[in-house]
Design an enzyme around this catalytic site. Structure first.
Site: not given
Lengths: 272, 213
Positions: B33, B60, B153
């Site tokens: 991300s 992301h 995540d």
């Protein structure tokens, strides 16, 4: 994927089909597996077989399960460039029709149906339109029919509305009531919500426009073929088909029967 | 389940003592991300045009970051790179990117699928969703890589890859622009390698090269 898990999934879907008639047997495996496990956890169970037992014996559990399988999380004016392209490329074609029939297949909770109603209203065409919005699930249809969405989303939706070529003030279309945005009843006048299951039901009319966005992604190739046939047979000559941004007609049997109206936005026109 | 054709042929002409059979990796999944852009640039830059495995990436990204990201990453990569479409084929030597506002899943060996289900830990695309489905389909032929990022995540997905017999690589948090995601993965999983960013591509080349006969 272990084979036992796959067997349990097949048995569960077969059971749901034979007992209740809802056919998920040709849904794409990776997504439906996640949704089944979500249901197992939500029911405080340990196994897919345990969920199968409860589903077959408890219709209320089935309702919850169906809801979990049919809610696609969308937004108003999802992919605003799609709506912009629709305004620029499709609306001029629609102006030539005295009466316009639109099918929104797999409308889920209705955000995109209201988006299209607003667009058509702004283009001065809504009074000539009937939008048939269908989904397999009664409970999401009830939500869609109500036209009530969270007020907290309206700021984001306003931005998307503007990017989609919105011509007025988005707040004109709804009334705020506590945490809700209630959409104007005039937007609902030409909307017809009804239950229709793409996996098992047949064509029910001939349409000038069919929107089926981000629905086919949940189906495997067998079911995608069935639905593409259904969509093709439900479109009039020169009818418009709109798919989701990452879906495509290429590699389907019907590729040659359409022309690309707007390639990037997956807008197609039936030519044979 | 597909049988893994070709795996057995690696020992052709050798006794198993001379050439212990190497694991054979077909799919590399990458999650990142915050700071991912420059990390992916380094990683992709390091992969040669004859890299034999498929690569799938979840970065992301904002809902409406349509095409810019794949164009930028393609400019860093000798391998063909594209946003993954629904039911797209997984081709060796190709790089696939999860499109904005969709989950990317591995449907089965050789095929992707997309979904617009709920965000998972606030993310869509979600790294966990890609990694878990990759592990289920590709099992011990999977390599999972967590690069720089905020949030947790990917940790669960990486654990699933390990549990299914695949390999887990995490960027050394010391070299990561954002340490949280690598640290979460290391805390959750017994990872195989914790590597500085620059060492990840060479390691992949080594792991994925066909066995020299």
């Amino acid at each position: 994927m272990n084979n036992l898990e796959e067997l349990e999934i097949q048995l569960l879907l077969e059971g749901v089909f034979r007992h209740y008639g809802f056919d998920f047997r040709n849904y794409a495996l990776a997504s439906i597996k996640r949704r089944i496990w979500n249901a197992v956890r939500a029911e405080n169970l340990r196994t897919i077989s345990g969920l199968q037992e409860r589903l077959l014996h408890d219709p209320v559990c089935l309702e919850r399960f169906l809801l979990g399988l049919s809610v696609n999380v969308t937004s108003m004016f999802r992919d605003p460039t799609f709506y912009l392209a629709f305004r620029q490329k499709v609306v001029p074609l629609l102006r030539t029709y005295p009466f316009i029939r639109i099918w929104h297949a797999g409308c889920s909770t209705g955000e995109e149906v209201y988006s299209m109603a607003i667009l058509l209203h702004e283009e001065g065409l809504y009074h000539r339109c009937r939008i048939y919005a269908t989904d397999m699930n009664e409970s999401v249809l009830r939500q869609a029919k109500a036209g009530i969405f969270s007020i907290h989303l309206m700021q984001e939706y306003t931005q998307l509305y503007l990017k989609a070529g919105g011509k007025y003030s988005f707040s004109e279309y709804y009334t705020a009531a506590y945490d809700n945005a209630i959409f104007r009843s005039t937007l609902k006048e030409n909307l017809i919500f009804s239950q229709h299951n793409l996996a098992t039901d047949s064509s029910f009319n001939e349409f000038n426009v069919i929107l089926c966005r981000n629905v086919l992604i949940y189906f495997n190739n067998t079911l995608q073929d069935r639905v593409h046939k259904l969509l093709y047979e439900s479109l009039g000559t020169f009818g418009i088909l709109g798919l989701g941004q990452q879906e495509t007609l290429s590699l389907t049997k019907y590729e040659d029967r359409y022309e690309e109206l707007e390639r990037r936005e997956k807008l197609y026109r039936r030519i044979q | 389940m597909r049988s893994w054709k070709g795996v057995k042929s690696f020992t052709d002409g050798f006794s198993s003592k001379q050439a212990p059979r190497q694991p054979h990796f077909e799919l590399v999944v990458v999650g990142t991300s915050l700071g991912g852009l420059s990390a992916l640039e380094t990683l992709l830059n390091g992969l040669p045009s004859n890299f034999p495995a498929a690569v799938a990436i979840v970065q992301h990204r904002h809902k409406e970051s349509n095409t810019g990201l794949s164009e930028f990453l393609q400019s860093c990569s000798l391998l063909p790179l594209q946003d993954a479409a629904d039911k797209a084929a997984i081709v060796p030597g190709h790089v696939y990117l999860a499109p904005a506002d969709y989950h990317l899943l591995v449907e089965s060996v050789g095929w992707f699928a997309l979904s617009t289900d709920m965000p998972v830990s606030y993310a869509r695309p979600s790294i966990d969703v890609l990694f878990e489905s990759a592990a289920d389909a590709y099992g011990h032929h999977t390599i999972g890589i967590i690069l720089t990022g905020s949030g947790g995540d990917g940790a669960q997905g990486l654990a699933r890859i390990k549990a299914c017999g695949g390999l887990a690589i995490v960027q050394d948090p010391q070299t990561a622009e954002s340490q949280m995601m690598p640290k979460a993965a290391i805390a959750t999983t017994a990872v195989d390698w914790i590597l500085p960013l620059a060492d990840i591509a060479p390691r992949l080349i080594h792991l994925c090269q066909p066995v020299i006969r």
